[in-house]
Design an enzyme around this catalytic site. Sequence first.
Site, PDB file in Angstrom:
ATOM      1  N   HIS A 110       0.837  -1.204   0.000  1.00 25.51           N
ATOM      2  CA  HIS A 110       0.000   0.000   0.000  1.00 25.51           C
ATOM      3  C   HIS A 110       0.871   1.253   0.000  1.00 25.51           C
ATOM      4  O   HIS A 110       2.045   1.220   0.370  1.00 25.51           O
ATOM      5  CB  HIS A 110      -0.914   0.010   1.226  1.00 25.51           C
ATOM      6  CG  HIS A 110      -0.180   0.063   2.538  1.00 25.51           C
ATOM      7  ND1 HIS A 110       0.012   1.228   3.244  1.00 25.51           N
ATOM      8  CD2 HIS A 110       0.408  -0.913   3.279  1.00 25.51           C
ATOM      9  CE1 HIS A 110       0.677   0.979   4.359  1.00 25.51           C
ATOM     10  NE2 HIS A 110       0.935  -0.316   4.415  1.00 25.51           N
ATOM     11  N   ASP A 139       6.468   2.377   6.517  1.00 26.99           N
ATOM     12  CA  ASP A 139       5.134   1.806   6.318  1.00 26.99           C
ATOM     13  C   ASP A 139       4.271   2.727   5.463  1.00 26.99           C
ATOM     14  O   ASP A 139       3.521   3.543   5.975  1.00 26.99           O
ATOM     15  CB  ASP A 139       4.478   1.572   7.680  1.00 26.99           C
ATOM     16  CG  ASP A 139       3.161   0.849   7.601  1.00 26.99           C
ATOM     17  OD1 ASP A 139       2.956   0.093   6.639  1.00 26.99           O
ATOM     18  OD2 ASP A 139       2.331   1.041   8.517  1.00 26.99           O
ATOM     19  N   GLU A 173      -4.916   0.439   2.618  1.00 23.72           N
ATOM     20  CA  GLU A 173      -4.613  -0.657   3.545  1.00 23.72           C
ATOM     21  C   GLU A 173      -4.791  -0.240   4.991  1.00 23.72           C
ATOM     22  O   GLU A 173      -5.220  -1.038   5.832  1.00 23.72           O
ATOM     23  CB  GLU A 173      -3.177  -1.147   3.310  1.00 23.72           C
ATOM     24  CG  GLU A 173      -2.823  -2.440   4.059  1.00 23.72           C
ATOM     25  CD  GLU A 173      -2.284  -2.202   5.458  1.00 23.72           C
ATOM     26  OE1 GLU A 173      -2.182  -3.166   6.239  1.00 23.72           O
ATOM     27  OE2 GLU A 173      -1.951  -1.036   5.783  1.00 23.72           O
ATOM     28  N   GLU A 174      -4.476   1.010   5.288  1.00 26.33           N
ATOM     29  CA  GLU A 174      -4.543   1.464   6.672  1.00 26.33           C
ATOM     30  C   GLU A 174      -5.975   1.566   7.188  1.00 26.33           C
ATOM     31  O   GLU A 174      -6.194   1.772   8.392  1.00 26.33           O
ATOM     32  CB  GLU A 174      -3.831   2.814   6.837  1.00 26.33           C
ATOM     33  CG  GLU A 174      -2.336   2.785   6.510  1.00 26.33           C
ATOM     34  CD  GLU A 174      -1.517   1.939   7.472  1.00 26.33           C
ATOM     35  OE1 GLU A 174      -2.102   1.289   8.357  1.00 26.33           O
ATOM     36  OE2 GLU A 174      -0.280   1.918   7.325  1.00 26.33           O
ATOM     37  N   GLU A 198       5.383  -5.166   3.391  1.00 26.00           N
ATOM     38  CA  GLU A 198       5.253  -4.497   4.684  1.00 26.00           C
ATOM     39  C   GLU A 198       6.628  -4.462   5.358  1.00 26.00           C
ATOM     40  O   GLU A 198       7.479  -5.320   5.104  1.00 26.00           O
ATOM     41  CB  GLU A 198       4.258  -5.240   5.572  1.00 26.00           C
ATOM     42  CG  GLU A 198       2.812  -5.138   5.130  1.00 26.00           C
ATOM     43  CD  GLU A 198       2.197  -3.768   5.369  1.00 26.00           C
ATOM     44  OE1 GLU A 198       2.828  -2.929   6.065  1.00 26.00           O
ATOM     45  OE2 GLU A 198       1.085  -3.525   4.870  1.00 26.00           O
ATOM     46  N   HIS A 383       3.552   3.710  12.708  1.00 28.56           N
ATOM     47  CA  HIS A 383       2.324   4.435  13.091  1.00 28.56           C
ATOM     48  C   HIS A 383       2.577   5.450  14.210  1.00 28.56           C
ATOM     49  O   HIS A 383       1.618   5.916  14.834  1.00 28.56           O
ATOM     50  CB  HIS A 383       1.195   3.484  13.519  1.00 28.56           C
ATOM     51  CG  HIS A 383       0.650   2.656  12.395  1.00 28.56           C
ATOM     52  ND1 HIS A 383      -0.504   1.901  12.520  1.00 28.56           N
ATOM     53  CD2 HIS A 383       1.072   2.469  11.127  1.00 28.56           C
ATOM     54  CE1 HIS A 383      -0.751   1.279  11.372  1.00 28.56           C
ATOM     55  NE2 HIS A 383       0.206   1.615  10.517  1.00 28.56           N
TER      56      HIS A 383
END
Length: 412
Positions: A110, A139, A173-174, A198, A383
């Site tokens: 993603h 990410d 994707e998130e 990933e 994140h």
Amino acid sequence: MKKTHLMSLIAALACTTSAASFAQTNADNALLQAAQKRKDVLIKDLGTLVNIDSGTDDAKGLAQVEAILAQRLKEVGASVEIVAAPPAAGKMVIGKLQGSGSKNIMLMIHYDTVFGIGEATKRPFKITGNKAFGPGVADAKGGALLIVYALDIARERGFKDYKTLTVLFNPDEEKSSLGSRDMITKLSADQDYVLVFEPPEADVVTVATNGIAYVHLDVKGRASHAGSAPEAGRNAAVELSNQIIQLKDLGSQAKGTTVNWTVIQAGDRVNIIPEKASATADMRMSDVGEIQRVQADADKIIQKKLIPETEVKVKVENRRPPFSKNADSDHLAATADSIYKELGKSITPVSMRYGTDAGFAYNPKTGKPIVLDGMGIVGDRIHSSDEWADLDSVVPRLYLTVRMMEAMGKGK
């Protein structure tokens, strides 16, 4: 000596020195040097992507990243299709290359992030030592660039030992890939191998991930004045609290299932008994059958109420299936480890508690395609505002990706 000649010589020596720094005994030195040659330009591109906000709901930023990735795919000879992914704000970028082999291979990741508009301005791309920082640096913008630069190296090497080589970049994707999951499943059904990029936290690859579900709890009571007539109300917030306590053990340690209540809402005025209250729990599971089990257990538990005349409902929403542990992925991880050993390094196969798009790619009923996750740039603090990518992992991960494609082309 002219400055330009001197700089070229320094660059060549740096490339040779870096290639020699790996304690390899049987590495493909031409591939290693090709990977090293692309490191600096990949990092430059990484800075460009990181400095573009591309949160899942940011249509403008996603379109900018989409355009860059589509252009990179075209530059390596891929035909490119841009596909809408409603309700996602961004679009899928699908690239395809035709080869002369027999295996279908897909590389995917993603390009959305969890960060909002303005985050890239607030903390732009920066490098400290061997680490790069910025929103989405690991990410998964680093993973997206590993794919396009690995394809560039593969083209330079004349690699065509595949039937079709597909690349999928998705924009959501998130937020559980709601708009792209069907395309991921559709494309994956025709693949022999799927690699997901990933970010791993160390020299590992991922052979299994958890699935994700949400448990929604809703309570309806009766509003009333909190001061003059509280007894006439039916406090939804109190009943919600009761139910959360009752439902706190929905998980299963034996099956690795977790259910954690994370979002709670009730009332908006301090002088009114709340009529409605709701809560949502994050559920993680390795067995998709746990969704049905948790739903059944919750339905029984909520029948016991503390506040009479309240209505309680619970619903388990399947958001992302698990990528189940299987022998074929373990074998592919062993192939990755043997390739890393060419560099004097090793890779460990791991199972992760988070969920990824690998769950949509792998079909546990057929055991196909063979899927391996965690192929991206090494990083940590995902994140968070401290997210970082290990720039020392760029060269070995490029090397790994190209060699993995070559091995998969031969069915290894």
